[in-house]
Write a protein that holds these residues in place. Structure first.
Motif, PDB file in Angstrom:
ATOM      1  N   LEU A 129       0.846  -1.574  -0.320  1.00  0.00           N
ATOM      2  CA  LEU A 129      -0.259   0.412   0.154  1.00  0.00           C
ATOM      3  C   LEU A 129       0.264   1.428  -0.159  1.00  0.00           C
ATOM      4  O   LEU A 129       1.799   1.088   0.803  1.00  0.00           O
ATOM      5  CB  LEU A 129      -0.934  -0.203   1.403  1.00  0.00           C
ATOM      6  CG  LEU A 129      -2.164  -1.108   1.495  1.00  0.00           C
ATOM      7  CD1 LEU A 129      -2.579  -0.182   2.464  1.00  0.00           C
ATOM      8  CD2 LEU A 129      -2.766  -0.224  -0.310  1.00  0.00           C
ATOM      9  N   GLU A 130       0.596   2.370  -0.941  1.00  0.00           N
ATOM     10  CA  GLU A 130       1.544   3.290  -0.946  1.00  0.00           C
ATOM     11  C   GLU A 130       0.673   4.763  -2.102  1.00  0.00           C
ATOM     12  O   GLU A 130       0.337   5.036  -2.999  1.00  0.00           O
ATOM     13  CB  GLU A 130       2.783   3.406  -1.920  1.00  0.00           C
ATOM     14  CG  GLU A 130       2.976   4.239  -1.779  1.00  0.00           C
ATOM     15  CD  GLU A 130       2.855   4.962  -3.773  1.00  0.00           C
ATOM     16  OE1 GLU A 130       2.926   6.635  -3.250  1.00  0.00           O
ATOM     17  OE2 GLU A 130       3.101   4.346  -4.931  1.00  0.00           O
ATOM     18  N   TYR A 131       0.202   5.515  -0.807  1.00  0.00           N
ATOM     19  CA  TYR A 131      -0.746   5.608  -1.701  1.00  0.00           C
ATOM     20  C   TYR A 131      -1.147   7.111  -0.698  1.00  0.00           C
ATOM     21  O   TYR A 131      -2.394   8.008  -1.212  1.00  0.00           O
ATOM     22  CB  TYR A 131      -2.824   5.074  -2.147  1.00  0.00           C
ATOM     23  CG  TYR A 131      -3.650   5.369  -0.617  1.00  0.00           C
ATOM     24  CD1 TYR A 131      -4.958   6.340  -0.683  1.00  0.00           C
ATOM     25  CD2 TYR A 131      -3.879   4.826  -0.094  1.00  0.00           C
ATOM     26  CE1 TYR A 131      -5.311   6.130   0.509  1.00  0.00           C
ATOM     27  CE2 TYR A 131      -4.109   3.624   0.724  1.00  0.00           C
ATOM     28  CZ  TYR A 131      -5.268   4.721   1.715  1.00  0.00           C
ATOM     29  OH  TYR A 131      -5.306   5.184   2.746  1.00  0.00           O
ATOM     30  N   ASP A 132       0.030   7.536   0.127  1.00  0.00           N
ATOM     31  CA  ASP A 132      -0.496   8.631   1.133  1.00  0.00           C
ATOM     32  C   ASP A 132      -0.640  10.125  -0.220  1.00  0.00           C
ATOM     33  O   ASP A 132      -1.057  10.802   0.364  1.00  0.00           O
ATOM     34  CB  ASP A 132       0.130   8.786   2.638  1.00  0.00           C
ATOM     35  CG  ASP A 132       1.671   8.886   1.945  1.00  0.00           C
ATOM     36  OD1 ASP A 132       1.803   7.405   1.069  1.00  0.00           O
ATOM     37  OD2 ASP A 132       2.326   9.301   2.568  1.00  0.00           O
ATOM     38  N   TYR A 133       0.731  10.101  -0.995  1.00  0.00           N
ATOM     39  CA  TYR A 133       0.745  11.095  -1.194  1.00  0.00           C
ATOM     40  C   TYR A 133      -0.273  11.434  -2.470  1.00  0.00           C
ATOM     41  O   TYR A 133      -0.677  12.784  -2.603  1.00  0.00           O
ATOM     42  CB  TYR A 133       1.837  10.878  -2.608  1.00  0.00           C
ATOM     43  CG  TYR A 133       2.265  12.095  -3.656  1.00  0.00           C
ATOM     44  CD1 TYR A 133       1.691  12.650  -4.308  1.00  0.00           C
ATOM     45  CD2 TYR A 133       3.914  12.564  -2.215  1.00  0.00           C
ATOM     46  CE1 TYR A 133       2.331  13.844  -4.608  1.00  0.00           C
ATOM     47  CE2 TYR A 133       3.772  14.462  -2.651  1.00  0.00           C
ATOM     48  CZ  TYR A 133       3.183  14.303  -4.294  1.00  0.00           C
ATOM     49  OH  TYR A 133       3.720  15.567  -4.632  1.00  0.00           O
ATOM     50  N   ASN A 134      -1.927  11.056  -2.865  1.00  0.00           N
ATOM     51  CA  ASN A 134      -2.622  11.244  -3.698  1.00  0.00           C
ATOM     52  C   ASN A 134      -4.329  11.799  -2.439  1.00  0.00           C
ATOM     53  O   ASN A 134      -4.583  12.552  -2.890  1.00  0.00           O
ATOM     54  CB  ASN A 134      -3.540   9.650  -4.238  1.00  0.00           C
ATOM     55  CG  ASN A 134      -2.797   9.978  -5.976  1.00  0.00           C
ATOM     56  OD1 ASN A 134      -2.812   8.850  -6.441  1.00  0.00           O
ATOM     57  ND2 ASN A 134      -1.649  10.724  -5.497  1.00  0.00           N
ATOM     58  N   ALA A 135      -3.706  11.382  -0.679  1.00  0.00           N
ATOM     59  CA  ALA A 135      -4.717  11.813  -0.141  1.00  0.00           C
ATOM     60  C   ALA A 135      -4.950  13.210  -0.308  1.00  0.00           C
ATOM     61  O   ALA A 135      -3.925  14.076   0.078  1.00  0.00           O
ATOM     62  CB  ALA A 135      -4.399  11.960   1.387  1.00  0.00           C
ATOM     63  N   ARG A 136      -6.101  13.825  -0.322  1.00  0.00           N
ATOM     64  CA  ARG A 136      -6.478  15.045  -0.700  1.00  0.00           C
ATOM     65  C   ARG A 136      -7.036  16.031   0.512  1.00  0.00           C
ATOM     66  O   ARG A 136      -6.408  16.944   0.706  1.00  0.00           O
ATOM     67  CB  ARG A 136      -8.193  15.370  -1.680  1.00  0.00           C
ATOM     68  CG  ARG A 136      -8.007  14.868  -3.404  1.00  0.00           C
ATOM     69  CD  ARG A 136      -9.493  14.761  -3.100  1.00  0.00           C
ATOM     70  NE  ARG A 136      -9.911  13.389  -2.593  1.00  0.00           N
ATOM     71  CZ  ARG A 136     -10.722  13.162  -2.945  1.00  0.00           C
ATOM     72  NH1 ARG A 136     -11.791  13.115  -3.682  1.00  0.00           N
ATOM     73  NH2 ARG A 136     -11.834  11.510  -2.666  1.00  0.00           N
ATOM     74  N   SER A 137      -6.573  15.761   1.351  1.00  0.00           N
ATOM     75  CA  SER A 137      -5.970  16.234   2.934  1.00  0.00           C
ATOM     76  C   SER A 137      -5.115  14.903   3.961  1.00  0.00           C
ATOM     77  O   SER A 137      -5.498  13.458   4.235  1.00  0.00           O
ATOM     78  CB  SER A 137      -7.682  16.763   3.906  1.00  0.00           C
ATOM     79  OG  SER A 137      -8.452  15.681   3.825  1.00  0.00           O
TER      80      SER A 137
END
Length: 371
Positions: free
Chosen positions: A250-258
């Protein structure tokens, strides 16, 4: 004013149409070709990374209905003793991405190794996009410099940021062809993440970190990186939870909008997968961005996002999860020269992707072969 094109100045940049006189072409869907990284390609006769149902999901339709057809992570594998390997590809509305080389966004990448060997496949050729008058199709060929036919394992990586409408592979007439050697892992590793997971800005499809790790550790994989649109959607989590896989990254924190969205979705995403896969190794990874770069990004306080991922990991550990791992993204690109591994202060170049693979390698090796 420039009068001459570069291919007129330097002949090494000139692309010639291929001579297919003694070449026989077959669709990539034909056996014994083996397609990997796609959703039921033989049943659907289409190259996509998610089921068609996602096109009709009102919550994520507009965001993923295009990206799911980008062929990132897709591979075609087979054995042959053909001295020539040719392709005929048709892309759907190919568009150049300003800061990604066309060889990465639209090209095909070929790796080979002698049949029966246990080594890592070697880079052999990149089929450089040479779009025809229709603006969608192109051909490419590579010829091995050998006097006698030699059976080889062939892996062709699909484009990272294009929809491939069709692919035909051409071999010498009468050449032998067989199914590839199976991967060492029976089930694939699934990667879910941002544009970095999808492969931006690798110069070739085979250079993104998922592909590098697959070759070095001999595992199949499914790339569910969705450029700018990995928000930890519940529907995607539920889909991944139902996949047959040997590990999840899992590597998706960069896309989090907030930060709040990340806090609301990250552990929930993990729990959805864990509840259905109690023994599955899950690797949580924070964004692979150099620490000095994070500080120059006012819209995203990545240091906070990193802490949210760490807290999600620690919460899982406290619950007794013994198959949960954490990789600190701030270590992925290297040390003091980390900024030199980025193309645009965000996406890795080829060196950055190799650094990422080198740091993820021991974790995945332990997960796949020693756990």
């Amino acid at each position: 004013m420039c009068k001459n094109r570069i291919e007129e100045i330097d002949k090494n940049f000139k692309q010639e149409d291929i001579n297919c006189t003694n070449i026989s072409f077959k669709s990539c869907f034909s056996k014994p070709f083996s397609l990997h990284g796609f959703y039921k390609p033989y049943e659907e006769q289409r190259l996509m990374r998610l089921p068609k149902e996602f096109e009709n999901d009102e919550m994520i339709q507009a965001r993923l209905s295009e990206l799911m057809y980008h062929t990132a992570g897709g591979r075609l594998r087979f054995k042959t003793d053909s001295r020539s390997i040719a392709i005929r590809a048709e892309l759907c509305r190919p568009e150049p991405v300003p800061h990604i080389a066309p060889t990465g966004s639209m090209g095909f990448d070929m790796f080979t190794k002698p049949d029966g060997s246990f080594g890592i496949p070697d880079y052999t050729a990149c089929f450089v996009p040479h779009l025809k008058a229709d603006g969608c199709s192109f051909e490419g060929m590579y010829q091995f410099d050998v006097k006698k036919p030699v059976m080889r394992e062939i892996t062709i990586h699909f484009p990272l940021y294009s929809k491939v409408s069709s692919l035909e592979v051409g071999l010498d007439r009468g050449a032998g062809i067989a199914a590839p050697q199976p991967y060492a892992t029976m089930l694939p590793v699934v990667f879910y993440g941002s544009s970095i997971t999808q492969g931006a800005c690798s110069s070739r499809p085979g250079n993104c970190y998922t592909a590098v790790l697959s070759r070095e550790l001999d595992f199949d994989f499914i790339n569910l990186g969705f450029s700018g649109n990995a928000y930890g959607d519940q529907a995607v989590a539920e889909y991944i939870a139902g996949l047959s896989m040997c590990a999840l990254v899992l590597e998706y924190d960069y896309n989090a909008r907030s930060e709040q969205e990340l806090a609301d979705t990250h552990h929930a995403f993990y729990r959805i997968v864990r509840n259905k896969n109690p023994e599955l190794p899950i690797v949580m990874m924070s964004a692979p961005v150099a620490a000095p770069t994070r500080l120059r990004m006012p819209k995203k306080r990545m240091a906070v996002s990193r802490l949210i991922v760490m807290e999600s990991f620690l919460e899982g550990i406290k619950s007794g999860d013994k198959n949960l791992y954490f990789i600190d993204g701030e270590s992925l690109l290297g040390g003091k020269d980390a900024r030199n591994t980025l193309v645009d202060s965000v996406h890795p170049n080829d060196v950055g992707f190799k650094n990422m693979a080198d740091r993820i390698y021991p974790v995945l090796k332990d997960v796949l072969y020693h756990s």
